[in-house]
Design a protein around this motif. Structure first.
Motif, PDB file in Angstrom:
ATOM      1  N   ARG A 115      19.424 -19.898  21.500  1.00 45.29           N
ATOM      2  CA  ARG A 115      18.269 -19.586  20.554  1.00 45.29           C
ATOM      3  C   ARG A 115      18.441 -20.175  19.192  1.00 45.29           C
ATOM      4  NH1 ARG A 115      17.523 -19.355  25.508  1.00 45.29           N
ATOM      5  NH2 ARG A 115      16.952 -17.667  26.765  1.00 45.29           N
ATOM      6  N   TRP A 116      17.316 -20.834  18.992  1.00 48.94           N
ATOM      7  CA  TRP A 116      17.043 -21.390  17.735  1.00 48.94           C
ATOM      8  C   TRP A 116      16.214 -20.434  16.819  1.00 48.94           C
ATOM      9  CZ3 TRP A 116      18.803 -24.505  14.150  1.00 48.94           C
ATOM     10  CH2 TRP A 116      17.982 -24.691  13.113  1.00 48.94           C
ATOM     11  N   CYS A 117      16.668 -19.828  15.643  1.00 49.59           N
ATOM     12  CA  CYS A 117      16.105 -18.769  14.865  1.00 49.59           C
ATOM     13  C   CYS A 117      15.588 -19.523  13.426  1.00 49.59           C
ATOM     14  CB  CYS A 117      17.126 -17.948  14.192  1.00 49.59           C
ATOM     15  SG  CYS A 117      16.562 -16.635  13.171  1.00 49.59           S
ATOM     16  N   GLU A 118      14.291 -19.389  13.536  1.00 46.82           N
ATOM     17  CA  GLU A 118      13.588 -20.118  12.275  1.00 46.82           C
ATOM     18  C   GLU A 118      13.937 -19.509  10.933  1.00 46.82           C
ATOM     19  OE1 GLU A 118      11.904 -22.730  11.621  1.00 46.82           O
ATOM     20  OE2 GLU A 118      11.904 -23.854  13.449  1.00 46.82           O
ATOM     21  N   ARG A 119      14.263 -18.260  10.953  1.00 47.08           N
ATOM     22  CA  ARG A 119      14.594 -17.306   9.866  1.00 47.08           C
ATOM     23  C   ARG A 119      15.887 -17.912   9.269  1.00 47.08           C
ATOM     24  NH1 ARG A 119      12.627 -11.159  11.481  1.00 47.08           N
ATOM     25  NH2 ARG A 119      10.393 -11.695  11.711  1.00 47.08           N
ATOM     26  N   THR A 120      16.790 -17.710  10.035  1.00 44.60           N
ATOM     27  CA  THR A 120      18.093 -18.247   9.628  1.00 44.60           C
ATOM     28  C   THR A 120      18.649 -19.668   9.679  1.00 44.60           C
ATOM     29  OG1 THR A 120      19.160 -18.092  11.848  1.00 44.60           O
ATOM     30  CG2 THR A 120      19.124 -15.907  10.563  1.00 44.60           C
TER      31      THR A 120
ATOM     32  N   PRO B 205       5.588 -15.041  25.094  1.00 43.07           N
ATOM     33  CA  PRO B 205       4.911 -14.904  24.005  1.00 43.07           C
ATOM     34  C   PRO B 205       4.319 -13.953  23.320  1.00 43.07           C
ATOM     35  CG  PRO B 205       4.172 -16.714  25.513  1.00 43.07           C
ATOM     36  CD  PRO B 205       5.179 -15.461  26.250  1.00 43.07           C
ATOM     37  N   ARG B 206       4.394 -12.685  23.821  1.00 47.87           N
ATOM     38  CA  ARG B 206       3.731 -11.629  23.131  1.00 47.87           C
ATOM     39  C   ARG B 206       5.107 -10.460  22.738  1.00 47.87           C
ATOM     40  NH1 ARG B 206      -1.807 -10.755  24.704  1.00 47.87           N
ATOM     41  NH2 ARG B 206      -2.569 -12.909  24.747  1.00 47.87           N
ATOM     42  N   GLY B 207       6.215 -10.988  22.986  1.00 49.49           N
ATOM     43  CA  GLY B 207       7.208 -10.159  22.494  1.00 49.49           C
ATOM     44  C   GLY B 207       7.910  -9.309  23.504  1.00 49.49           C
TER      45      GLY B 207
ATOM     46  N   ASP C 225      18.711 -36.211  21.542  1.00 46.39           N
ATOM     47  CA  ASP C 225      17.342 -36.378  21.009  1.00 46.39           C
ATOM     48  C   ASP C 225      16.658 -36.722  22.391  1.00 46.39           C
ATOM     49  OD1 ASP C 225      14.876 -36.858  20.212  1.00 46.39           O
ATOM     50  OD2 ASP C 225      15.505 -38.522  18.788  1.00 46.39           O
ATOM     51  N   VAL C 226      15.702 -36.174  22.987  1.00 42.43           N
ATOM     52  CA  VAL C 226      15.067 -36.645  24.111  1.00 42.43           C
ATOM     53  C   VAL C 226      13.630 -36.977  23.879  1.00 42.43           C
ATOM     54  CG1 VAL C 226      16.549 -35.104  25.595  1.00 42.43           C
ATOM     55  CG2 VAL C 226      14.619 -34.147  24.580  1.00 42.43           C
ATOM     56  N   GLY C 227      13.254 -37.076  22.638  1.00 38.32           N
ATOM     57  CA  GLY C 227      11.928 -37.862  22.397  1.00 38.32           C
ATOM     58  C   GLY C 227      10.876 -36.894  22.443  1.00 38.32           C
ATOM     59  N   VAL C 228      10.915 -35.484  22.814  1.00 39.29           N
ATOM     60  CA  VAL C 228       9.856 -34.638  22.589  1.00 39.29           C
ATOM     61  C   VAL C 228      10.388 -33.377  21.806  1.00 39.29           C
ATOM     62  CG1 VAL C 228       8.838 -35.195  24.799  1.00 39.29           C
ATOM     63  CG2 VAL C 228      10.447 -33.610  24.910  1.00 39.29           C
ATOM     64  N   ARG C 229       9.507 -32.440  21.600  1.00 38.14           N
ATOM     65  CA  ARG C 229       9.937 -31.266  20.790  1.00 38.14           C
ATOM     66  C   ARG C 229       9.603 -29.871  21.516  1.00 38.14           C
ATOM     67  NH1 ARG C 229       7.104 -32.917  14.618  1.00 38.14           N
ATOM     68  NH2 ARG C 229       8.446 -34.604  14.464  1.00 38.14           N
ATOM     69  N   GLY C 230      10.239 -29.085  21.157  1.00 37.51           N
ATOM     70  CA  GLY C 230      10.385 -27.683  21.889  1.00 37.51           C
ATOM     71  C   GLY C 230       9.125 -26.602  21.239  1.00 37.51           C
ATOM     72  N   LEU C 231       9.125 -25.403  21.612  1.00 36.74           N
ATOM     73  CA  LEU C 231       8.285 -24.389  21.237  1.00 36.74           C
ATOM     74  C   LEU C 231       9.052 -23.295  20.320  1.00 36.74           C
ATOM     75  CD1 LEU C 231       6.424 -24.158  24.506  1.00 36.74           C
ATOM     76  CD2 LEU C 231       5.310 -25.280  22.682  1.00 36.74           C
ATOM     77  N   PRO C 232       8.442 -22.756  19.573  1.00 32.75           N
ATOM     78  CA  PRO C 232       9.108 -21.838  18.705  1.00 32.75           C
ATOM     79  C   PRO C 232       9.398 -20.821  19.526  1.00 32.75           C
ATOM     80  CG  PRO C 232       7.124 -22.451  17.467  1.00 32.75           C
ATOM     81  CD  PRO C 232       7.185 -22.941  18.858  1.00 32.75           C
ATOM     82  N   GLU C 233      10.740 -20.002  19.379  1.00 30.39           N
ATOM     83  CA  GLU C 233      11.308 -18.972  20.446  1.00 30.39           C
ATOM     84  C   GLU C 233      10.578 -17.696  19.847  1.00 30.39           C
ATOM     85  OE1 GLU C 233      13.579 -18.178  23.563  1.00 30.39           O
ATOM     86  OE2 GLU C 233      13.572 -19.918  22.397  1.00 30.39           O
ATOM     87  N   PRO C 234      10.116 -17.079  20.964  1.00 28.84           N
ATOM     88  CA  PRO C 234       9.217 -15.785  20.603  1.00 28.84           C
ATOM     89  C   PRO C 234      10.423 -14.737  20.470  1.00 28.84           C
ATOM     90  CG  PRO C 234       8.439 -16.656  22.731  1.00 28.84           C
ATOM     91  CD  PRO C 234       9.416 -17.479  22.477  1.00 28.84           C
ATOM     92  N   ARG C 235       9.776 -13.868  19.497  1.00 27.24           N
ATOM     93  CA  ARG C 235      10.580 -12.587  18.972  1.00 27.24           C
ATOM     94  C   ARG C 235      10.286 -11.572  19.754  1.00 27.24           C
ATOM     95  NH1 ARG C 235      13.605 -13.649  14.456  1.00 27.24           N
ATOM     96  NH2 ARG C 235      13.390 -15.544  13.376  1.00 27.24           N
ATOM     97  N   PHE C 236      11.471 -10.597  20.043  1.00 26.41           N
ATOM     98  CA  PHE C 236      11.120  -9.166  20.640  1.00 26.41           C
ATOM     99  C   PHE C 236      10.184  -8.452  19.735  1.00 26.41           C
ATOM    100  CE2 PHE C 236      12.796  -4.782  21.464  1.00 26.41           C
ATOM    101  CZ  PHE C 236      12.017  -4.712  22.319  1.00 26.41           C
ATOM    102  N   ALA C 237       9.170  -7.525  20.222  1.00 25.78           N
ATOM    103  CA  ALA C 237       8.274  -7.188  19.108  1.00 25.78           C
ATOM    104  C   ALA C 237       8.753  -5.836  19.149  1.00 25.78           C
ATOM    105  CB  ALA C 237       6.903  -7.112  19.909  1.00 25.78           C
ATOM    106  N   GLY C 238       9.883  -5.167  19.709  1.00 21.62           N
ATOM    107  CA  GLY C 238      10.218  -3.824  19.530  1.00 21.62           C
ATOM    108  C   GLY C 238      11.152  -3.733  18.218  1.00 21.62           C
TER     109      GLY C 238
END
Length: 298
Positions: free
Chosen positions: A24-29, A115-117, A285-298
């Motif tokens: 899992r990629w974490c944008e914060r860290t 996507p809603r956590g 590198d596969v030539g496309v990009r991914g989506l941001p990983e949703p975070r658990f809302a709790g």
């Protein structure tokens, strides 16, 4: 369909995982996080520095999956329930739900947030391949509900970019499924076969979706990475340098790098001798990009 074998694939961490899983990629860290289910360990990789860290948690805590958490750290599916844990603190993992209970041999496997956590995670028997697995949904208030059952080895949890389709696979039965997904209620319906992998490309393990809505799935036992269009048709097949890739995820700058975990468990010594990257963390590198990983809302 031609299998691509000329794609540049890098080994970024020679971690020699027994069962590397759920990157899992974490944008914060700005790090990639993943687990070794069998060791067990929570690991991270910083692509800016090349630094790799592995931390052992409780010796008896088998971590099957992780997902980033809005409040910090991760929510984790384990062999003794669902926990939250923040590596930035000195606090030990804390259990917030226990859907499996004390049933011998049962543990939680693949898990991911919608996507809603909400955190979705599947259970399985760790020793016997029997259809006792259940797909659970953990809400922000820590309420946990069984949503589907009858699976042997749950994997490949992912969502389409609009959140309207949920993907799931039973690795043991070599079948990938799709559900209609209601983002507002968190309910699933209209289960159908997305792909029957019997006698082709191995068994579906972890999966992720790119910005174009295509599903990328790691195929255990054959070393293939398969990209499918939203209608289920196979778009690309990439041959990886490991027999058992386990899960892909997009990460790094602009989510343009596809990272892949792998496992080395039960490989014969002669196989390990000719497959030095078994259990490593790979990148391509596969030539496309991914989506941001949703975070658990709790």
């Amino acid at each position: 369909m031609t299998v691509e074998d000329d794609v540049e694939i890098r080994c970024v961490v020679q971690s020699a995982d027994i069962l590397g899983e759920t990157p899992r990629w974490c944008e914060r860290t700005k790090r990639l996080w993943w687990v070794d289910v069998r060791r067990p360990a929570l690991q991270s990789y910083d692509p800016a520095t090349g630094k790799h860290e592995a931390r052992r948690l409780q010796a008896d805590l088998m971590i099957g999956s992780i997902a980033p958490r809005e409040a910090g750290g991760f929510v984790m599916g384990t062999n003794s329930g669902i926990y939250v844990y923040d590596p930035a603190t000195s606090e030990p993992p804390r259990r917030i739900a226990d859907p499996v209970g004390d049933v011998p041999g049962m543990r939680l496997n693949d898990g991911r947030c919608d996507p809603r956590g909400r955190f979705w995670v599947g259970s399985m028997h760790d020793h016997n391949r029997v259809p006792v697995g259940v797909l659970y949904r953990l809400d922000a208030d820590h309420g946990c509900k069984a949503m589907h059952d009858g699976f042997v080895l749950p994997n490949s949890i992912a969502w389409s970019p609009d959140g309207g389709t949920m993907y799931f696979a039973d690795t043991h039965n070599q079948t990938s499924f799709a559900f209609d997904y209601d983002l507002d209620s968190g309910s699933i319906s209209n289960r159908r076969v997305f792909a029957d992998w019997t006698h082709q490309f191995g068994r579906p393990d972890g999966a992720t979706v790119d910005t174009e809505g295509y599903l990328w799935t790691c195929m255990v036992a054959t070393g293939h990475l398969v990209r499918q269009a939203p209608d289920g048709s196979v778009d690309r097949i990439i041959q990886l340098p490991v027999t058992n890739p386990t899960c892909p995820v997009f990460g790094g700058k602009d989510l343009a790098t596809l990272y892949i975990t792998s496992h080395s468990q039960r490989l014969a010594p002669e196989t390990l001798a000719v497959e030095p990257l078994a259990g490593a963390l790979l990148a391509l590198d596969v030539g496309v990009r991914g989506l941001p990983e949703p975070r658990f809302a709790g």
